[in-house]
Design an enzyme around this catalytic site. Structure first.
Site, PDB file in Angstrom:
ATOM      1  N   THR A   1       0.867  -1.333  -0.157  1.00 19.45           N
ATOM      2  CA  THR A   1       0.065   0.010   0.004  1.00 19.45           C
ATOM      3  C   THR A   1       0.767   1.311   0.092  1.00 19.45           C
ATOM      4  O   THR A   1       0.399   2.204  -0.290  1.00 19.45           O
ATOM      5  CB  THR A   1      -0.855   0.145   1.142  1.00 19.45           C
TER       6      THR A   1
ATOM      7  N   LEU B   1       6.904   0.272   2.468  1.00 17.19           N
ATOM      8  CA  LEU B   1       6.670   0.679   3.665  1.00 17.19           C
ATOM      9  C   LEU B   1       5.603   0.197   4.703  1.00 17.19           C
ATOM     10  O   LEU B   1       5.780   0.322   5.624  1.00 17.19           O
ATOM     11  CB  LEU B   1       6.809   2.313   3.701  1.00 17.19           C
ATOM     12  N   SER B   2       4.543  -0.130   3.724  1.00 15.22           N
ATOM     13  CA  SER B   2       3.608  -0.590   4.434  1.00 15.22           C
ATOM     14  C   SER B   2       2.681  -1.260   3.686  1.00 15.22           C
ATOM     15  O   SER B   2       2.552  -1.312   2.420  1.00 15.22           O
ATOM     16  CB  SER B   2       2.498   0.752   5.046  1.00 15.22           C
ATOM     17  N   SER B   3       1.936  -2.472   4.333  1.00 18.14           N
ATOM     18  CA  SER B   3       1.224  -3.373   3.561  1.00 18.14           C
ATOM     19  C   SER B   3      -0.168  -3.659   4.263  1.00 18.14           C
ATOM     20  O   SER B   3      -0.243  -3.512   5.537  1.00 18.14           O
ATOM     21  CB  SER B   3       1.839  -4.400   3.211  1.00 18.14           C
TER      22      SER B   3
END
Length: 336
Positions: A89, A97-99
């Site tokens: 994401t 960095l983010s998921s």
């Protein structure tokens, strides 16, 4: 258009895809221990939390988003949102960095958290906000759920996603390794990011008898908190790969060289778990000899004990012959 404008157009598809995902997870037996979670996953809409995400393609990533001008692309976005896969994401310079975690793994973790009505829960690693929404829905009270992430852009977007889905847990911007002491004590703490060790702040902020579930190495460890300075528990038999926790003062120790380790060890996921867990405390060849001698142990034979400022991993028995101190970040594994 945004998720809501698109929602009217694709509501039926989202509902159908969500139902299919829940059936797939249920068929694996994940909800058997706590069937309440099945109803939660049937209700909370994952697509609201991923208005865009990235899928790997040759040469990089392809962005899927709710506002695509092509109807077919919007349908692919919805179907992908309900696939049982993790979704990238947030990327920065090609780095993840983010998921949003794989839904079946999220369900496994939430069941293993053993949440009860009225529990106060702290989540480390807000991500999209979807996991916090699942917890808030399960507990029926937004005030019982606190979630923290280091990046303001992540917490800001999570708040928007949560509000759009009808949930308002406490979303805090800060270093998750320090917990959220102002909202303690907690009955349950769950982390959705990988750490090299279990922060003492989490144990101190958890009630005696509380439970901490966190990724560590490439597994998930479930700790029972005995008091403010003592927690212990074993790993689940589930493999788990998460984005590392940002903050907490961690640094990279560099790679572990696997030269001299037989190919079977280099390629065996359980041996690589042992190497990640021991973080260079064991020479790789010594680790391989131990792993073979002990019958290629699965994750569930390993555990973690924290007593005061001492923290160690162990095989079979906290006081047994095989134990390794935990400190510093996990090393990467590289081929010779």
């Amino acid at each position: 258009m945004g998720v809501h404008a698109v929602g009217n157009e694709l509501d039926d598809l989202a509902a159908s895809a969500r139902a299919a995902l829940v059936r797939e997870i249920a068929a694996e037996g994940v909800f058997d221990r706590d069937p309440v979670w099945r109803a939660v996953f049937e209700t909370v809409p994952r697509h609201v939390f991923v208005p865009y995400y990235y899928v790997g393609v040759v040469g990089g990533f392809e962005r899927r988003w709710c506002d695509s001008p092509e109807a077919g692309a919007r349908e692919r976005w919805v179907r992908g949102a309900y696939a049982d896969t993790p979704l990238a994401t947030r990327l920065r310079d090609g780095e993840l960095l983010s998921s949003s975690s794989q839904p079946s793994l999220m369900a496994t973790m939430l069941v293993e958290l053993e949440v009860a009505d009225g529990d106060h829960v702290l989540e480390i690693g807000t991500g999209t906000g979807y996991n916090a929404a699942l917890l808030a829905h399960r507990l029926g009270d937004d005030g019982l759920v606190t979630t923290i992430d280091l990046e303001p852009e992540i917490t800001d977007s999570a708040r928007r996603h949560l509000a759009a889905a009808g949930y308002r847990p406490a979303v805090i911007t800060g270093d998750g390794a320090r917990g959220v002491p102002e909202r303690a004590p907690y009955d349950r703490i769950i982390a959705t990011c990988a750490l090299p060790s279990v922060p003492g702040a989490w144990i101190a902020q958890c009630r005696p008898g509380g439970r901490i579930l966190t990724p560590l190495a490439t597994g998930l460890v479930a700790l029972t908190v005995h008091d403010a300075g003592h927690a212990e528990g074993r790993f689940l038999n589930t493999a788990a790969y998460f984005v590392p926790l940002r903050g907490g003062g961690t640094t990279d120790q560099g790679p572990v060289q696997l030269g001299g380790v037989p190919r079977r060890g280099r390629e065996h996921e359980l041996f690589r778990f042992l190497l990640a867990l021991t973080r260079g405390r064991l020479d790789p060849q010594e680790a391989y000899a131990l792993w073979e001698r002990e019958g290629e142990p699965g994750r569930e034979r390993y555990g973690i004990t924290v007593v005061g400022d001492r923290e160690w991993a162990w095989l079979d028995d906290p006081e047994g012959p095989y134990s390794w101190p935990l400190s510093g970040p996990a090393s990467a594994l590289v081929e010779p």
